[in-house]
Design a protein around this motif. Sequence first.
Motif, PDB file in Angstrom:
ATOM      1  N   HIS A  70      22.631  37.639  13.021  1.00  0.00           N
ATOM      2  CA  HIS A  70      22.115  38.691  13.902  1.00  0.00           C
ATOM      3  C   HIS A  70      21.090  39.562  13.171  1.00  0.00           C
ATOM      4  O   HIS A  70      20.273  40.242  13.801  1.00  0.00           O
ATOM      5  CB  HIS A  70      23.255  39.559  14.461  1.00  0.00           C
ATOM      6  CG  HIS A  70      23.656  40.692  13.569  1.00  0.00           C
ATOM      7  ND1 HIS A  70      24.657  40.588  12.636  1.00  0.00           N
ATOM      8  CD2 HIS A  70      23.190  41.967  13.462  1.00  0.00           C
ATOM      9  CE1 HIS A  70      24.780  41.736  11.991  1.00  0.00           C
ATOM     10  NE2 HIS A  70      23.914  42.593  12.468  1.00  0.00           N
ATOM     11  N   MET A  71      21.114  39.519  11.827  1.00  0.00           N
ATOM     12  CA  MET A  71      20.168  40.319  11.052  1.00  0.00           C
ATOM     13  C   MET A  71      18.721  39.872  11.262  1.00  0.00           C
ATOM     14  O   MET A  71      17.789  40.634  11.003  1.00  0.00           O
ATOM     15  CB  MET A  71      20.527  40.275   9.565  1.00  0.00           C
ATOM     16  CG  MET A  71      21.799  41.053   9.250  1.00  0.00           C
ATOM     17  SD  MET A  71      22.145  41.171   7.481  1.00  0.00           S
ATOM     18  CE  MET A  71      22.821  39.548   7.174  1.00  0.00           C
ATOM     19  N   PHE A  72      18.504  38.656  11.730  1.00  0.00           N
ATOM     20  CA  PHE A  72      17.144  38.211  12.020  1.00  0.00           C
ATOM     21  C   PHE A  72      16.533  39.082  13.119  1.00  0.00           C
ATOM     22  O   PHE A  72      15.376  39.496  13.023  1.00  0.00           O
ATOM     23  CB  PHE A  72      17.134  36.742  12.442  1.00  0.00           C
ATOM     24  CG  PHE A  72      17.250  35.793  11.281  1.00  0.00           C
ATOM     25  CD1 PHE A  72      16.155  35.086  10.841  1.00  0.00           C
ATOM     26  CD2 PHE A  72      18.466  35.607  10.635  1.00  0.00           C
ATOM     27  CE1 PHE A  72      16.253  34.215   9.770  1.00  0.00           C
ATOM     28  CE2 PHE A  72      18.583  34.737   9.564  1.00  0.00           C
ATOM     29  CZ  PHE A  72      17.467  34.039   9.127  1.00  0.00           C
ATOM     30  N   GLY A  73      17.295  39.354  14.157  1.00  0.00           N
ATOM     31  CA  GLY A  73      16.791  40.212  15.222  1.00  0.00           C
ATOM     32  C   GLY A  73      16.536  41.624  14.741  1.00  0.00           C
ATOM     33  O   GLY A  73      15.521  42.238  15.079  1.00  0.00           O
ATOM     34  N   GLU A  74      17.434  42.158  13.925  1.00  0.00           N
ATOM     35  CA  GLU A  74      17.272  43.518  13.431  1.00  0.00           C
ATOM     36  C   GLU A  74      16.112  43.626  12.449  1.00  0.00           C
ATOM     37  O   GLU A  74      15.439  44.657  12.389  1.00  0.00           O
ATOM     38  CB  GLU A  74      18.582  43.991  12.792  1.00  0.00           C
ATOM     39  CG  GLU A  74      19.701  44.158  13.814  1.00  0.00           C
ATOM     40  CD  GLU A  74      20.928  44.840  13.234  1.00  0.00           C
ATOM     41  OE1 GLU A  74      21.170  44.669  12.028  1.00  0.00           O
ATOM     42  OE2 GLU A  74      21.633  45.524  13.987  1.00  0.00           O
ATOM     43  N   PRO A 204      24.685  33.779  -1.517  1.00  0.00           N
ATOM     44  CA  PRO A 204      24.108  33.195  -0.298  1.00  0.00           C
ATOM     45  C   PRO A 204      22.584  33.189  -0.369  1.00  0.00           C
ATOM     46  O   PRO A 204      21.970  34.050  -0.995  1.00  0.00           O
ATOM     47  CB  PRO A 204      24.622  34.113   0.806  1.00  0.00           C
ATOM     48  CG  PRO A 204      24.933  35.408   0.130  1.00  0.00           C
ATOM     49  CD  PRO A 204      25.386  35.048  -1.244  1.00  0.00           C
ATOM     50  N   SER A 205      21.997  32.220   0.294  1.00  0.00           N
ATOM     51  CA  SER A 205      20.550  32.033   0.218  1.00  0.00           C
ATOM     52  C   SER A 205      19.846  32.094   1.559  1.00  0.00           C
ATOM     53  O   SER A 205      18.649  32.367   1.632  1.00  0.00           O
ATOM     54  CB  SER A 205      20.250  30.680  -0.432  1.00  0.00           C
ATOM     55  OG  SER A 205      20.897  29.622   0.270  1.00  0.00           O
ATOM     56  N   LEU A 211      14.632  35.203   6.463  1.00  0.00           N
ATOM     57  CA  LEU A 211      13.890  36.389   6.883  1.00  0.00           C
ATOM     58  C   LEU A 211      12.443  36.335   6.404  1.00  0.00           C
ATOM     59  O   LEU A 211      11.534  36.815   7.098  1.00  0.00           O
ATOM     60  CB  LEU A 211      14.573  37.657   6.380  1.00  0.00           C
ATOM     61  CG  LEU A 211      15.939  37.966   6.999  1.00  0.00           C
ATOM     62  CD1 LEU A 211      16.467  39.298   6.481  1.00  0.00           C
ATOM     63  CD2 LEU A 211      15.887  37.981   8.519  1.00  0.00           C
ATOM     64  N   ALA A 212      12.218  35.755   5.235  1.00  0.00           N
ATOM     65  CA  ALA A 212      10.834  35.581   4.782  1.00  0.00           C
ATOM     66  C   ALA A 212      10.080  34.647   5.720  1.00  0.00           C
ATOM     67  O   ALA A 212       8.905  34.878   6.048  1.00  0.00           O
ATOM     68  CB  ALA A 212      10.816  35.046   3.358  1.00  0.00           C
ATOM     69  N   LEU A 213      10.734  33.584   6.164  1.00  0.00           N
ATOM     70  CA  LEU A 213      10.106  32.664   7.113  1.00  0.00           C
ATOM     71  C   LEU A 213       9.815  33.366   8.444  1.00  0.00           C
ATOM     72  O   LEU A 213       8.746  33.170   9.041  1.00  0.00           O
ATOM     73  CB  LEU A 213      11.006  31.448   7.339  1.00  0.00           C
ATOM     74  CG  LEU A 213      11.152  30.500   6.153  1.00  0.00           C
ATOM     75  CD1 LEU A 213      12.296  29.522   6.395  1.00  0.00           C
ATOM     76  CD2 LEU A 213       9.857  29.752   5.884  1.00  0.00           C
TER      77      LEU A 213
END
Length: 261
Positions: A70-74, A204-205, A211-213
């Motif tokens: 969910h952190m991708f959206g944030e 974790p990777s 997020l960089a992508l």
Amino acid sequence: MTIRQPAVTGRAADWSPADVTAANYATRVQALLGDALREELPAVRRAAALVADTFTAEGLFYIFGSGHSHMFGEEAFYRAGGAVRVCPVLKPAHMLHEGAVHSTVLERQSGHAAPLLDGYRLDPTRDVMLIASNSGANAFPVEVAQTVKARGVPLIAITSRRYASSIDRSGPRLHDIADVVIDNHCPPGDAVVPLGPDLPSAGPSSTVVGLALLDAIIVEALGIQLRRGEKPEVFMSANMPGAAAHNAESARRLSPLVPHL
């Protein structure tokens, strides 16, 4: 400094506590990030073209992930230096803060896609969605992907093909459904630093790389707009001169469309 990369064979002689360091973790993550940014650049550009078309059409770039994803959206939402036309799909039961264990249970269940998307308009004529799922195999994000595709909305995925292929479970994977697939190159299990025999790995990777992508997609999309002669819509850091008025006007225009504004 050269970081020793231990072979992961299960034998104690191949591993040492001296390998469990910040430097070793950084080296491993940097290698994954470098591989992903280099090898996935064509896919990033294809994804960015879809996002740029959405921005040009005054649509929304929807972003969804359950659990830690969910952190991708944030990350992309209401972000200093980020695109204005981003709408995260955030429902607390599928995040972590109202029950991490429960959210993990839900991630492995079907039947939640329609309630999740309730309240988001998802216009197939001008919107696009990105779904992040490291394993790409859990029932819930796969069902959301299938639902989005059935509604005619273009779909981008950030996932690990290697992880998805390692899971002995029937059914489609996220990378089987998406229109554009961006592989984060992360290993099965996500963690990259062995802790020794009979212990799980650590470090974790997938978030660092993923997020960089995601931000690379957005920057490329904004660049496409510039090359078209368009003016990209971008939020400013709140502490920069003029930011308050700039961001308030952007939020005012988008708030009827983005429920989280």
